[in-house]
Design a protein around this motif. Structure first.
Motif, mmCIF file in Angstrom:
data_model
loop_
_atom_site.group_PDB
_atom_site.id
_atom_site.type_symbol
_atom_site.label_atom_id
_atom_site.label_comp_id
_atom_site.label_asym_id
_atom_site.label_seq_id
_atom_site.Cartn_x
_atom_site.Cartn_y
_atom_site.Cartn_z
ATOM 1 N N ASP A 76 0.825 -1.213 0.000
ATOM 2 C CA ASP A 76 0.000 0.000 0.000
ATOM 3 C C ASP A 76 0.853 1.254 0.000
ATOM 4 O O ASP A 76 0.462 2.278 -0.557
ATOM 5 N N PHE A 109 -2.598 5.628 6.988
ATOM 6 C CA PHE A 109 -4.068 5.588 6.991
ATOM 7 C C PHE A 109 -4.642 6.978 7.250
ATOM 8 O O PHE A 109 -5.533 7.445 6.537
ATOM 9 N N THR A 114 -3.930 5.209 2.094
ATOM 10 C CA THR A 114 -4.429 3.848 1.900
ATOM 11 C C THR A 114 -5.945 3.892 1.824
ATOM 12 O O THR A 114 -6.577 4.895 2.159
ATOM 13 N N GLN A 115 -6.550 2.801 1.399
ATOM 14 C CA GLN A 115 -7.997 2.731 1.313
ATOM 15 C C GLN A 115 -8.607 2.704 2.709
ATOM 16 O O GLN A 115 -8.019 2.181 3.650
ATOM 17 N N ALA A 117 -11.151 1.945 5.945
ATOM 18 C CA ALA A 117 -11.634 0.736 6.604
ATOM 19 C C ALA A 117 -12.615 1.159 7.687
ATOM 20 O O ALA A 117 -12.506 2.258 8.247
ATOM 21 N N ASP A 118 -13.592 0.309 7.974
ATOM 22 C CA ASP A 118 -14.613 0.658 8.953
ATOM 23 C C ASP A 118 -14.189 0.403 10.392
ATOM 24 O O ASP A 118 -14.314 1.267 11.260
ATOM 25 N N ARG A 119 -13.650 -0.802 10.655
ATOM 26 C CA ARG A 119 -13.339 -1.176 12.032
ATOM 27 C C ARG A 119 -11.881 -1.575 12.224
ATOM 28 O O ARG A 119 -11.307 -1.343 13.276
ATOM 29 N N GLU A 120 -11.297 -2.236 11.244
ATOM 30 C CA GLU A 120 -9.901 -2.646 11.358
ATOM 31 C C GLU A 120 -9.198 -2.431 10.031
ATOM 32 O O GLU A 120 -9.733 -2.769 8.979
ATOM 33 N N ALA A 121 -8.010 -1.861 10.119
ATOM 34 C CA ALA A 121 -7.195 -1.643 8.927
ATOM 35 C C ALA A 121 -6.070 -2.659 8.883
ATOM 36 O O ALA A 121 -5.567 -3.094 9.922
ATOM 37 N N ARG A 137 -1.712 -4.098 11.468
ATOM 38 C CA ARG A 137 -3.143 -4.257 11.749
ATOM 39 C C ARG A 137 -3.497 -3.442 12.988
ATOM 40 O O ARG A 137 -2.857 -3.574 14.037
ATOM 41 N N GLU A 139 -6.975 -0.978 14.983
ATOM 42 C CA GLU A 139 -8.383 -0.610 15.034
ATOM 43 C C GLU A 139 -8.602 0.774 14.428
ATOM 44 O O GLU A 139 -7.751 1.663 14.534
#
Length: 379
Positions: A76, A109, A114-115, A117-121, A137, A139
């Motif tokens: 990414d 992020f 990067t794209q 994410a809702d809850r976890e990247a 990884r 939250e």
């Protein structure tokens, strides 16, 4: 006096601090970067305080990271790490910093690199220093990387949101081989002024050389300040580091190894025994599986460099290695005792046609933005 103003973020990653630049905010000509980084950090400073810059006077607080678009399709972002000398003009890009790696996913992020994410990247980071992929990884809350949480790491006060770092296929990060010294789990180095020293040389996340404290007249439980004050010890460890650098193919001569101070890292490892932490508390022998005192850029580390800890985690799983012989073996993650407390490392080794292969090394860290703005570089 006039200044050049460069956008920058100051971040903590694990037990390190660094200035973090976006690639596009720096000159296209990378040959201009070292002078910018040195001025920003306040180096060189013969007083070793870096008061005229953002550095903190020790290796773990004298670092620069650059994050930009990916140069390979399975990543990414690209992330490049630079270790900045404190008292000298060294700008060393030969190895990665695992602690600052923990800040790169949240930074990318939150910067929109990067794209969403809702809850976890899960951010795939290409470390250009080693050519390896690190998966970060963490939250996500309200569209940004979580900051607050219950994760504590020794060496940092308070708690924060956990960040899991997975170093994929970490073997050969600096040399191309997991066991660069002819594939041997243990080797003997002939070090000028010291003699023959038994070591294990392993390259996972970053190259490291491990030895027993008795080889240099120590127990392994000494505090960093006591080690640094012992000039004979520091000279011996640097001699071992340079000899290992040649044996691992990093440098052609011991003299050349002196110009590559960040790798290999050199460390004493010892079997579990009670010792006193920097906080004054006692680390009981049953709380850890192997102890370490690691030197990074000529400074005894107050914790353990994360890539050094990952390398030790892998080394402790390698059959016949000195760390494997010393460590208490468990099915669970390896608990590494260092001057500030514990570091737990998960490492997996598998046999591939009779040759050990490091599948991954993983660790939990925390990170936080400290400020964002501009650094001012005198013209």
């Amino acid at each position: 006096m006039s200044y050049t103003r460069i956008p920058c973020t100051f971040m903590r990653g694990g037990t390190s601090n660094a200035l973090v630049f976006r690639r596009g905010d720096l000159p296209n000509d990378e040959s201009r970067w070292p002078a910018i980084f040195l001025a920003a950090m306040g180096s060189p400073d013969p007083n070793k305080r870096q008061l005229d810059g953002m550095g903190g006077g020790i290796s773990s607080l004298s670092k620069v990271c650059v994050v930009g678009p990916p140069s390979r399709p399975d990543a990414d972002v690209d992330y490049s790490f630079y270790q900045i000398g404190v008292a000298d003009e060294i700008v060393d890009a030969s190895g990665n910093c695992g602690n600052m790696s923990s800040a790169m996913g949240p930074f990318a992020f939150d910067e929109g690199m990067t794209q969403g994410a809702d809850r976890e990247a899960a951010v795939r980071i290409h470390n250009t220093n080693t050519g390896k992929i690190i998966v970060s990884r963490f939250e996500v809350r309200d569209g940004t990387a979580a900051v607050s949480g219950g994760q504590a790491i020794d060496g940092v006060s308070g708690t924060a949101a956990p960040i899991r770092l997975e170093f994929l296929d970490p073997g050969g990060a600096g040399t191309g081989h997991l066991q660069p010294a002819n594939g041997e789990a243990e080797s003997v180095l002939d070090v000028p002024g010291i003699g023959r020293v038994t070591v294990s040389m392993v390259d996972a996340a970053n190259p490291c050389v491990f030895l027993e404290p008795a080889a240099v007249g120590k127990t392994g439980t000494e505090h960093p300040e006591a080690l640094e004050a012992d000039e004979d010890f520091m000279t011996a460890m640097e001699g071992i580091r340079r000899a290992a650098s040649v044996a691992m193919g990093i440098a052609a001569t011991p003299e050349a190894a002196g110009g590559i101070p960040s790798i290999p890292k050199v460390a004493m490892v010892f079997a579990p025994t009670d010792y006193t932490l920097l906080s004054g508390r006692t680390m009981p022998a049953d709380a850890f599986d192997i102890g370490v005192r690691m030197i990074s850029i000529g400074n005894p580390h107050r914790a353990v460099p994360l890539t050094g800890g990952l390398c030790l985690g892998v080394a402790a799983r390698l059959p016949g290695s000195l760390p494997a012989r010393i460590a208490r073996q468990r099915e669970a993650s390896l608990r590494i005792g260092h001057p500030s407390g514990l570091l737990e490392v998960d490492a997996e080794i598998e046999d591939r046609d009779g040759t050990p292969h490091a599948v991954h090394g993983a660790v939990i860290r925390t990170a936080r933005r400290l400020f964002e703005g501009h650094v001012l570089i005198p013209n």
